[in-house]
Design a protein around this motif. Structure first.
Motif, PDB file in Angstrom:
ATOM      1  N   GLU A 204      58.584  20.946  24.103  1.00  0.00           N
ATOM      2  CA  GLU A 204      57.967  19.636  23.888  1.00  0.00           C
ATOM      3  C   GLU A 204      57.415  19.513  22.473  1.00  0.00           C
ATOM      4  O   GLU A 204      57.368  18.422  21.912  1.00  0.00           O
ATOM      5  CB  GLU A 204      56.833  19.409  24.903  1.00  0.00           C
ATOM      6  CG  GLU A 204      57.321  19.150  26.323  1.00  0.00           C
ATOM      7  CD  GLU A 204      56.170  19.031  27.295  1.00  0.00           C
ATOM      8  OE1 GLU A 204      55.007  19.353  26.900  1.00  0.00           O
ATOM      9  OE2 GLU A 204      56.388  18.634  28.454  1.00  0.00           O
ATOM     10  N   VAL A 205      57.042  20.660  21.894  1.00  0.00           N
ATOM     11  CA  VAL A 205      56.462  20.665  20.553  1.00  0.00           C
ATOM     12  C   VAL A 205      57.510  20.954  19.484  1.00  0.00           C
ATOM     13  O   VAL A 205      57.604  20.242  18.485  1.00  0.00           O
ATOM     14  CB  VAL A 205      55.327  21.712  20.460  1.00  0.00           C
ATOM     15  CG1 VAL A 205      54.753  21.770  19.037  1.00  0.00           C
ATOM     16  CG2 VAL A 205      54.231  21.393  21.470  1.00  0.00           C
ATOM     17  N   ILE A 206      58.332  21.990  19.688  1.00  0.00           N
ATOM     18  CA  ILE A 206      59.210  22.447  18.605  1.00  0.00           C
ATOM     19  C   ILE A 206      60.557  21.746  18.577  1.00  0.00           C
ATOM     20  O   ILE A 206      61.194  21.648  17.519  1.00  0.00           O
ATOM     21  CB  ILE A 206      59.418  23.970  18.658  1.00  0.00           C
ATOM     22  CG1 ILE A 206      60.211  24.374  19.900  1.00  0.00           C
ATOM     23  CG2 ILE A 206      58.094  24.699  18.581  1.00  0.00           C
ATOM     24  CD1 ILE A 206      60.629  25.846  19.907  1.00  0.00           C
ATOM     25  N   ASP A 207      61.056  21.256  19.720  1.00  0.00           N
ATOM     26  CA  ASP A 207      62.391  20.636  19.747  1.00  0.00           C
ATOM     27  C   ASP A 207      62.489  19.690  20.940  1.00  0.00           C
ATOM     28  O   ASP A 207      63.219  19.948  21.905  1.00  0.00           O
ATOM     29  CB  ASP A 207      63.468  21.716  19.830  1.00  0.00           C
ATOM     30  CG  ASP A 207      64.815  21.248  19.277  1.00  0.00           C
ATOM     31  OD1 ASP A 207      64.971  20.020  19.119  1.00  0.00           O
ATOM     32  OD2 ASP A 207      65.676  22.101  19.009  1.00  0.00           O
ATOM     33  N   PRO A 208      61.785  18.555  20.907  1.00  0.00           N
ATOM     34  CA  PRO A 208      61.713  17.685  22.090  1.00  0.00           C
ATOM     35  C   PRO A 208      63.046  17.085  22.503  1.00  0.00           C
ATOM     36  O   PRO A 208      63.275  16.868  23.696  1.00  0.00           O
ATOM     37  CB  PRO A 208      60.718  16.593  21.663  1.00  0.00           C
ATOM     38  CG  PRO A 208      60.690  16.647  20.175  1.00  0.00           C
ATOM     39  CD  PRO A 208      60.949  18.060  19.806  1.00  0.00           C
TER      40      PRO A 208
END
Length: 447
Positions: A204-208
């Motif tokens: 969800e943070v690094i590659d949504p």
């Protein structure tokens, strides 16, 4: 009186001696060999130093240009360490869970590279104590090139620290910010299931977008996937172009090709601002939507644009073949579809489409073999069976000599189709058998 000059022998001897003294003395061979060895050694040392410096510069440049997400060792409570667990293994389990989601997302987007901290390449300069990673981190700080890193710890909810009461807390350092991800205790979950949920939180943070693609294509949670995509568009995220394309796919997959087109065009516009620099996927999808809308000429143009950008996507070649077939060019369609099956020899839809093109070109026996191969790839899927039945019906209806032609093709179809032959088509085959007086029973019952 003329004085005659008589050279003095002694003076000549002195000049000769002075000339010999002025000439360089002959260097002994041993001295020359020593000098040559010293020169070669100095040259070799200098070359090694130069090569070492060049190698360090290359490695530093490579490390600076790479953008992997570094997963650091996870801190563990003493009770887990005493049981033989390690922070490196825990970090690897998280790496495995994230990689599993990336693979199952089946997206064409370049995946975020992951790297466990204990697997980073590190070289220390002899005698300095300075390592490659220390230099890289210092340069990143100077050049404002932060690296995404994941750190964390396993916490105990109670002093007993039983397995079900463990919980993972992660910190994701990205773009100068720290995101704290707190997970619930393990509870009754399996360890794999627990790390899977943690991986979802990390993505969800690094590659949504990869998470959205995973939810859309693998878990078939389309509403959740589109919600993530719409959020990316609202935030003008760097993955906005991919998000717009996914929303277009939702419309196309649900039979609304006209509604999908604006989202694909938006994806191309956003790609000019946010990337990727070469984005063939929306062109391909526009072509597929135009096929659904009955515009094969427009589809051919957009699919050809996609192939100019990326000629290794089998779906694009398959779509181009289908568009050419819809335009009435089955032979050319078959050529394009052969490329599709070469790129993806296990794609059932491409083999079925190739059979359709060959059937339209009246190369029925070749078409039957393609349908047969498609059925072997997935005996459960009904698409090649339906296509084969349609092609066989056309073949049977051709010309007055059908009784002499249809015995073997019908028998082969029935052998493969088995009990999946519809009653209507079964009745037609029975009538054909009786009308032609064929001895081959086709495996059909008269009742």
């Amino acid at each position: 009186m003329i004085d005659s000059f008589v050279p003095d022998p002694q003076q000549g001897s002195e000049r000769s001696a002075g000339s010999n003294m002025a000439a360089s003395p002959r260097v002994p061979l041993r001295t020359r060999i020593i000098d040559w060895v010293q020169f070669v050694r100095t040259l070799a040392v200098n070359l090694i130093v130069i090569i070492s410096i060049a190698a360090i510069v290359v490695l530093l440049t490579r490390e600076l240009l790479r953008e992997p997400v570094i997963i650091e060792e996870v801190s563990l409570p003493p009770s887990m360490v005493a049981q033989g667990f390690s922070g490196a293994v825990t970090a690897q389990r998280l790496w495995d869970a994230i990689s599993d989601i990336q693979i199952k997302s089946t997206t064409h987007k370049t995946q975020t590279a992951l790297l466990a901290a204990n697997r980073q390449l590190d070289v220390a300069a002899p005698g300095t104590g300075i390592s490659l990673q220390q230099l890289t981190q210092a340069l990143r700080s100077m050049l404002n090139l932060p690296q995404t890193r994941i750190a964390g710890e396993v916490l105990c909810a109670t002093p007993d620290c039983t397995f079900s009461e463990l919980r993972l807390r992660l910190r994701v350092f990205k773009d100068g910010r720290m995101h704290v991800l707190r997970s619930d205790p393990v509870g009754a979950r399996s360890l794999d299931g627990y790390f899977h949920l943690s991986a979802i939180r990390v993505l969800e943070v690094i590659d949504p977008y990869v998470l959205a693609a995973y939810l859309y294509y693998y878990e078939i949670r389309r509403d959740d996937a589109v919600e993530i995509a719409e959020d990316l568009l609202r935030r003008q995220h760097t993955q906005s172009a991919w998000a717009a394309n996914l929303i277009g796919n939702r419309h196309l997959d649900e039979g609304r090709p006209a509604a999908a087109l604006p989202h694909y065009e938006l994806a191309l516009d956003l790609a000019e601002e946010f990337g990727p620099d070469t984005f063939a996927v929306p062109h391909k999808n526009i072509g597929l939507a135009l096929i659904e809308l009955g515009d094969p000429a427009g589809a051919i143009a957009r699919l050809s644009d996609a192939i100019e950008i990326d000629n290794a996507n089998f779906e694009t070649w398959r779509g181009l073949g289908q568009a050419l077939l819809a335009k009435g060019e089955p032979r050319l369609a078959a050529e394009r579809l052969r490329t599709a099956v070469e790129l993806a020899p296990d794609d059932l839809l491409s083999w079925t489409a190739l059979g359709d093109a060959l059937s339209a070109a009246e190369r029925y026996h070749e078409a039957f073999r393609k349908y047969h191969f498609a059925i072997d790839l997935n005996p459960i899927d009904t698409k090649p069976r339906l296509a084969w039945r349609k092609s066989l019906a056309e073949y049977i209806a051709r010309g007055p000599d059908r009784c002499s032609r249809v015995g073997q093709p019908v028998a082969e179809y029935l052998r493969v189709a088995g009990s999946g032959v519809p009653q209507v088509f079964r009745a037609e085959l029975l009538a054909l058998r009786k009308a032609c007086g064929l001895a081959v029973p086709f495996g059909l019952e008269d009742s």
